[in-house]
Design a protein around this motif. Structure first.
Motif, short mmCIF file in Angstrom:
data_model
loop_
_atom_site.label_atom_id
_atom_site.label_comp_id
_atom_site.label_asym_id
_atom_site.label_seq_id
_atom_site.Cartn_x
_atom_site.Cartn_y
_atom_site.Cartn_z
N THR A 114 0.82 -1.22 0.00
CA THR A 114 0.00 0.00 0.00
C THR A 114 0.84 1.26 0.00
N GLY A 115 2.04 1.22 0.58
CA GLY A 115 2.72 2.44 0.95
C GLY A 115 1.99 3.04 2.14
N ARG A 116 2.46 4.14 2.63
CA ARG A 116 1.77 4.90 3.67
C ARG A 116 2.42 6.27 3.75
N LYS A 117 1.81 7.17 4.51
CA LYS A 117 2.41 8.51 4.58
C LYS A 117 3.67 8.48 5.44
N GLY A 154 9.21 10.36 -6.77
CA GLY A 154 8.50 10.44 -8.04
C GLY A 154 8.05 9.06 -8.51
N ALA A 155 8.90 8.07 -8.31
CA ALA A 155 8.55 6.70 -8.72
C ALA A 155 7.40 6.15 -7.88
N ILE A 156 7.40 6.48 -6.59
CA ILE A 156 6.31 6.00 -5.72
C ILE A 156 4.99 6.64 -6.15
N VAL A 157 5.00 7.95 -6.36
CA VAL A 157 3.78 8.65 -6.78
C VAL A 157 3.30 8.12 -8.14
N ASP A 177 -4.21 4.01 3.23
CA ASP A 177 -2.75 4.19 3.36
C ASP A 177 -2.14 4.62 2.02
N SER A 178 -2.64 4.06 0.91
CA SER A 178 -2.13 4.45 -0.41
C SER A 178 -2.49 5.89 -0.73
N GLU A 180 -3.13 8.28 1.43
CA GLU A 180 -2.36 9.18 2.29
C GLU A 180 -0.92 9.29 1.83
N CYS A 181 -0.39 8.18 1.33
CA CYS A 181 0.97 8.18 0.79
C CYS A 181 1.03 9.10 -0.42
N TYR A 182 0.07 8.92 -1.33
CA TYR A 182 0.00 9.75 -2.54
C TYR A 182 -0.12 11.23 -2.18
N ASN A 183 -1.05 11.54 -1.26
CA ASN A 183 -1.27 12.95 -0.89
C ASN A 183 -0.05 13.56 -0.23
N GLN A 184 0.57 12.81 0.66
CA GLN A 184 1.71 13.37 1.40
C GLN A 184 2.87 13.67 0.45
N ILE A 185 3.22 12.72 -0.41
CA ILE A 185 4.37 12.96 -1.30
C ILE A 185 4.02 14.04 -2.32
#
Ligand code: FE
Ligand code: FE
Length: 195
Positions: A114-117, A154-157, A177-178, A180-185
């Motif tokens: 998922t990733g996370r922030k 950039g790769a994660i986003v 979680d995904s 929030e990860c997207y929004n934070q980065i």
């Protein structure tokens, strides 16, 4: 590459199909490489990379049971996304069965799908190693490989844009979680508009 963790390599080999075992070794190798770029500990990256999918071949029913009986908060979104269960269940396995206590290793395994922030360098390393390991062959993989080395955030986003876009277009639930990860980065990379 010979691993510092031969006993865990044997364990992963016993628990996974040959294909998934090869993937695990590839992720381990890629994680060691990316760790140096991202400023993570290569030894911990090797360990987390090798073990990240340790529950990948386990029956979903068993994973669900395990997660429901654990100290992990199991949300409504989690219940609807069985493809993600192996990640938190893998964390429980390495913590409770292997006695691995390093919180960064545990989080890297838990959040690898998922990733996370506010991911740590080790968490990003394992996320990106899983995405860009030698066995991956999605259309943009070469681009994402390059990006994971030159612009890891950039790769994660980029990968989240794709995954979340797919989920959205299929009318599926988005894992918080995904998001929030997207929004934070993304917020961190967007210049504040001048008014
Ligand atoms: Fe996985
Ligand atoms: Fe994987």
């Amino acid at each position: 590459m010979t691993t510092r963790y031969p006993e865990y390599q044997t364990l992963v080999q016993q628990r996974l199909s040959p294909k998934r075992f090869r993937h695990s070794v590839n992720v381990m190798e890629r994680a060691v490489y990316l760790a140096r770029i991202l400023g993570a500990d290569p030894g911990l990256a090797e360990l987390a990379g090798l073990l990240h999918d340790v529950e990948k071949n386990t029956e979903p029913k068993l994973l669900l049971q395990k997660l429901r009986n654990s100290d992990i908060l199991f949300s409504d979104a989690d219940a609807l996304l069985p493809q993600l269960w192996h990640a938190p269940a893998g964390m429980l396995f390495v913590r409770d069965r292997l006695g691995i206590r390093d919180p960064d290793v545990l989080n890297a395994i838990r959040y690898h799908t998922t990733g996370r922030k506010n991911m740590s360098p080790l968490e990003k390393t394992v996320y990106l190693a899983d995405l860009t390991s030698a066995d991956r062959d999605f259309p943009d993989v070469e681009l994402v490989r390059k990006m994971s080395e030159t612009d890891p955030d950039g790769a994660i986003v980029y990968s989240l844009q794709f995954i979340l876009g797919e989920m959205l277009s299929q009318g599926k639930i988005l894992h918080p979680d995904s998001l929030e990860c997207y929004n934070q980065i993304t917020a961190a990379r967007t210049p504040i508009p001048q008014m």
